[in-house]
Every structure is written in C-alpha cells, then in structure tokens.
Design a protein around this motif. Sequence first.
Motif, PDB file in Angstrom:
ATOM      1  N   VAL A  54     114.831 -91.522   3.257  1.00 56.27           N
ATOM      2  CA  VAL A  54     114.240 -92.027   4.484  1.00 56.27           C
ATOM      3  C   VAL A  54     112.749 -92.210   4.231  1.00 56.27           C
ATOM      4  O   VAL A  54     112.074 -91.301   3.773  1.00 56.27           O
ATOM      5  N   PRO A  55     112.206 -93.406   4.545  1.00 54.55           N
ATOM      6  CA  PRO A  55     110.773 -93.609   4.334  1.00 54.55           C
ATOM      7  C   PRO A  55     109.960 -92.741   5.290  1.00 54.55           C
ATOM      8  O   PRO A  55     110.372 -92.479   6.420  1.00 54.55           O
ATOM      9  N   LEU A  56     108.834 -92.285   4.845  1.00 52.07           N
ATOM     10  CA  LEU A  56     107.942 -91.496   5.676  1.00 52.07           C
ATOM     11  C   LEU A  56     107.299 -92.417   6.717  1.00 52.07           C
ATOM     12  O   LEU A  56     106.930 -93.546   6.415  1.00 52.07           O
ATOM     13  N   SER A  57     107.170 -91.927   7.921  1.00 51.71           N
ATOM     14  CA  SER A  57     106.551 -92.755   8.959  1.00 51.71           C
ATOM     15  C   SER A  57     105.069 -92.903   8.656  1.00 51.71           C
ATOM     16  O   SER A  57     104.417 -91.978   8.215  1.00 51.71           O
ATOM     17  N   GLY A  58     104.561 -94.109   8.881  1.00 50.97           N
ATOM     18  CA  GLY A  58     103.151 -94.378   8.668  1.00 50.97           C
ATOM     19  C   GLY A  58     102.832 -94.720   7.226  1.00 50.97           C
ATOM     20  O   GLY A  58     101.691 -95.033   6.902  1.00 50.97           O
ATOM     21  N   SER A  59     103.808 -94.662   6.363  1.00 47.08           N
ATOM     22  CA  SER A  59     103.544 -94.980   4.953  1.00 47.08           C
ATOM     23  C   SER A  59     103.523 -96.478   4.768  1.00 47.08           C
ATOM     24  O   SER A  59     104.314 -97.213   5.335  1.00 47.08           O
ATOM     25  N   THR A  60     102.585 -96.951   4.012  1.00 48.54           N
ATOM     26  CA  THR A  60     102.504 -98.386   3.745  1.00 48.54           C
ATOM     27  C   THR A  60     103.088 -98.726   2.390  1.00 48.54           C
ATOM     28  O   THR A  60     103.084 -99.893   1.985  1.00 48.54           O
TER      29      THR A  60
END
Length: 161
Positions: free
Chosen positions: A154-160
């Motif tokens: 799951v991608p981390l929130s706020g990660s670009t």
Amino acid sequence: MLREIKHSCGHIETYQIPHGKFSRMKKFYQERLCKECWKAQEQEKEKLAKESNARAGLPKLMGAHNSIPGAELIRYDFFKFVADNAENLKEKGEPFQIAVDLLRSKQNASWWHAHKRERFVHLFDVAMDHAAHQMRLKALRPEIDQRLRELHLVPLSGSTK
C-alpha cells in the motif's frame, strides 16, 4: 659461545649457545633438520599438497602469492582428515555432502590460514551447521514465497514517489 652441531640430516651448523644450555640445545638441534633441508622438505610437502588438491578437483586458491603454498598444505591436511574419517562423518546425515561442498568452494588462501589453528572436527561441525541451515531454508522456501505473494503493498499517503 659458538658451537658446531650436527643435525639429523647430517649437515653441520654453527650456533651461538648461552653458557649452561649447551646439552639441552645440542639435543634440540640434533633431532631436527638444518634450516636448508627443512625448507626443502616444506617446499616438497607444499608441492605435493598442491598436486593432490588439483587431482581432487579443488579450485585454485587465490590470495597473496606467498600465502598460497601454506594454504594448499592446510587444505590438503583438512581434506585428508575428511577422507580418513569419512565413515564417521557420513553418519552425520544428509548435510555431510553440503558441508564438504561448502569447504571445497573456499578459494581464499587467507580463509584457510585464518582457520588453521582450529581443530578440523570443529571446522567441519561449523560447516555442518551451515549445511543444516541451508537445508532448512530450502524446506521453507515455498512457504516464504507464498507469504510474499500474499502481501499487499500500500503506498504511503502523501508520498510523491
């Protein structure tokens, strides 16, 4: 005091021997080869060890040029120990061949020199432990692969990224 002593090889050499120690030092030197004969004997042993290791299919050693002959001799003595005790060592089970293969693959002369003071039984037991570990990893590999497939990234929130 300078004294001439005849070695077991028949050569006579002169030694500086402290007063009062002549009889003990004379016996010490008489039981040994002279320096030149000892060097020749050691070189012959190293040559035979290298030839025997090559016949046994062991890989060529790498490292400092002057350390290779001694490492060949250590390795020769170790595998002679394994051959002489093969029946007892094979009782250790399936990891035996894995342990032998692991030690056969050691190509660094400095590795053999670093372990020359260890008893061969201890060195072989360490290799057997490594072999047992490899067997456990091999048995667990399907379960590890299955669990990795079940993971959801799951991608981390706020990660670009």
